[in-house]
Write a protein that holds these residues in place. Structure first.
Motif, short mmCIF file in Angstrom:
data_model
loop_
_atom_site.label_atom_id
_atom_site.label_comp_id
_atom_site.label_asym_id
_atom_site.label_seq_id
_atom_site.Cartn_x
_atom_site.Cartn_y
_atom_site.Cartn_z
N VAL A 1 12.15 -3.28 6.76
CA VAL A 1 11.09 -4.08 6.16
C VAL A 1 10.67 -3.36 4.89
O VAL A 1 10.21 -2.21 4.95
N LEU A 2 10.83 -4.02 3.74
CA LEU A 2 10.45 -3.41 2.47
C LEU A 2 8.96 -3.66 2.25
O LEU A 2 8.53 -4.80 2.09
N ALA A 3 8.18 -2.57 2.26
CA ALA A 3 6.72 -2.68 2.19
C ALA A 3 6.12 -1.61 1.28
O ALA A 3 5.09 -1.02 1.58
N ALA A 4 6.78 -1.36 0.14
CA ALA A 4 6.34 -0.27 -0.74
C ALA A 4 5.74 -0.74 -2.06
O ALA A 4 5.18 0.06 -2.79
N GLY A 5 5.88 -2.02 -2.38
CA GLY A 5 5.52 -2.51 -3.71
C GLY A 5 4.05 -2.45 -4.07
O GLY A 5 3.18 -2.32 -3.22
N ARG A 6 3.80 -2.57 -5.38
CA ARG A 6 2.44 -2.47 -5.90
C ARG A 6 1.73 -3.81 -6.02
O ARG A 6 0.58 -3.87 -6.40
N SER A 7 2.41 -4.91 -5.77
CA SER A 7 1.80 -6.25 -5.83
C SER A 7 1.20 -6.54 -7.20
O SER A 7 0.14 -7.14 -7.31
N THR A 8 1.89 -6.15 -8.26
CA THR A 8 1.34 -6.31 -9.60
C THR A 8 1.07 -7.76 -9.97
O THR A 8 0.09 -8.05 -10.65
N ARG A 9 1.90 -8.70 -9.53
CA ARG A 9 1.68 -10.11 -9.87
C ARG A 9 0.51 -10.71 -9.11
O ARG A 9 -0.02 -11.75 -9.49
N MET A 10 0.09 -10.02 -8.03
CA MET A 10 -1.06 -10.50 -7.25
C MET A 10 -2.36 -10.22 -7.99
O MET A 10 -3.39 -10.83 -7.71
N GLY A 11 -2.30 -9.30 -8.94
CA GLY A 11 -3.48 -9.06 -9.76
C GLY A 11 -4.47 -8.07 -9.18
O GLY A 11 -5.65 -8.11 -9.49
N GLY A 12 -4.02 -7.19 -8.33
CA GLY A 12 -4.94 -6.16 -7.84
C GLY A 12 -4.71 -5.76 -6.40
O GLY A 12 -4.09 -4.75 -6.13
N PRO A 13 -5.21 -6.55 -5.45
CA PRO A 13 -5.10 -6.11 -4.06
C PRO A 13 -3.65 -6.10 -3.58
O PRO A 13 -2.81 -6.83 -4.08
N ASN A 14 -3.38 -5.23 -2.61
CA ASN A 14 -2.05 -5.13 -2.03
C ASN A 14 -1.78 -6.37 -1.20
O ASN A 14 -2.40 -6.58 -0.16
N LYS A 15 -0.84 -7.20 -1.65
CA LYS A 15 -0.58 -8.46 -0.96
C LYS A 15 -0.08 -8.27 0.46
O LYS A 15 -0.27 -9.13 1.31
N LEU A 16 0.55 -7.13 0.75
CA LEU A 16 1.05 -6.90 2.10
C LEU A 16 -0.07 -6.79 3.12
O LEU A 16 0.14 -6.99 4.31
N LEU A 17 -1.28 -6.50 2.63
CA LEU A 17 -2.44 -6.38 3.51
C LEU A 17 -3.24 -7.67 3.56
O LEU A 17 -4.19 -7.78 4.35
N ALA A 18 -2.87 -8.66 2.72
CA ALA A 18 -3.50 -9.98 2.79
C ALA A 18 -3.21 -10.57 4.16
O ALA A 18 -2.22 -10.20 4.81
N GLU A 19 -4.04 -11.47 4.60
CA GLU A 19 -3.90 -11.99 5.96
C GLU A 19 -3.57 -13.47 6.00
O GLU A 19 -4.09 -14.26 5.22
N ILE A 20 -2.72 -13.80 6.95
CA ILE A 20 -2.44 -15.18 7.34
C ILE A 20 -2.58 -15.20 8.85
O ILE A 20 -2.04 -14.31 9.54
N ALA A 21 -3.32 -16.16 9.36
CA ALA A 21 -3.57 -16.26 10.81
C ALA A 21 -4.17 -14.97 11.36
O ALA A 21 -3.85 -14.56 12.49
#
Length: 193
Positions: A1-21
């Motif tokens: 599972v690739l989970a190292a990115g900076r989420s630059t296009r998300m504009g700030g917060p780490n998208k991997l920590l964003a929540e769904i359900a």
């Protein structure tokens, strides 16, 4: 599972920590891999490593840290492949920001993998287009270790059409790209708390 990115296009917060359900995106991805019965699940961390690890607390995954995560996706791909044992015949490369990939799909990719029959790479297809995750056979590990920049194995895949097997995906979720706040909201998600 690739989970190292900076989420630059998300504009700030780490998208991997964003929540769904109610669960972080990266946890959905790790649970899909775990539910498929693979031999092991490695999670490549980098940006906000401690927070990503916390989001996966209690899951039987192995963490691999990518110190070069700021240099792009290829560094995470290389870190993950390099951490695999010699006894591993293939690896499913699952992006940590794909929360709707099912364990069933990952399992079908694994079931279609048959190097002895010429199926060294397995990709899901929906709507006539290939998506993610992709299962790579050991035959291609050396080539994946040479990929550079902010890209995955697309060029390697394009150079080996004769050994690619396609698996139908039930939904278009193999193309779901949650790189912007708008895309996250449209998928029913909310930014990291």
């Amino acid at each position: 599972v690739l989970a190292a990115g900076r989420s630059t296009r998300m504009g700030g917060p780490n998208k991997l920590l964003a929540e769904i359900a109610g669960r972080p995106l990266v946890r959905h991805a790790a649970e899909a891999a775990l539910g498929a019965g693979l031999a092991a699940v490695l999670v490549v961390t980098g940006h906000q490593e401690a927070a990503v690890r916390a989001a996966l607390a209690g899951l039987p995954v192995r963490f691999v840290h990518n110190a070069d995560f700021a240099e792009g996706l290829s560094t995470s791909l290389r870190s993950g492949i390099a951490a695999l044992g010699e006894d591993i015949d293939g690896a499913v490369v699952l992006l940590g920001d794909m929360p709707r990939i099912s364990s069933g799909l990952v399992g079908r990719l694994a079931a279609a993998f048959a190097p002895a029959e010429g199926r060294h790479i397995v990709v899901p297809v929906a709507g006539g287009r290939r998506g993610n995750p992709v299962l790579w056979g050991r035959r291609f590990f050396a080539e994946l270790l040479k990929v550079s920049g902010d890209q995955g194995g697309r060029a390697v895949l394009a150079g080996a059409p004769e050994v690619v097997a396609e698996v139908p995906a039930e939904t278009d979720d193999v193309h779901l790209d949650l790189d912007t706040p708008e895309a996250l909201a449209a998928a029913g998600g909310r930014p990291a708390p």
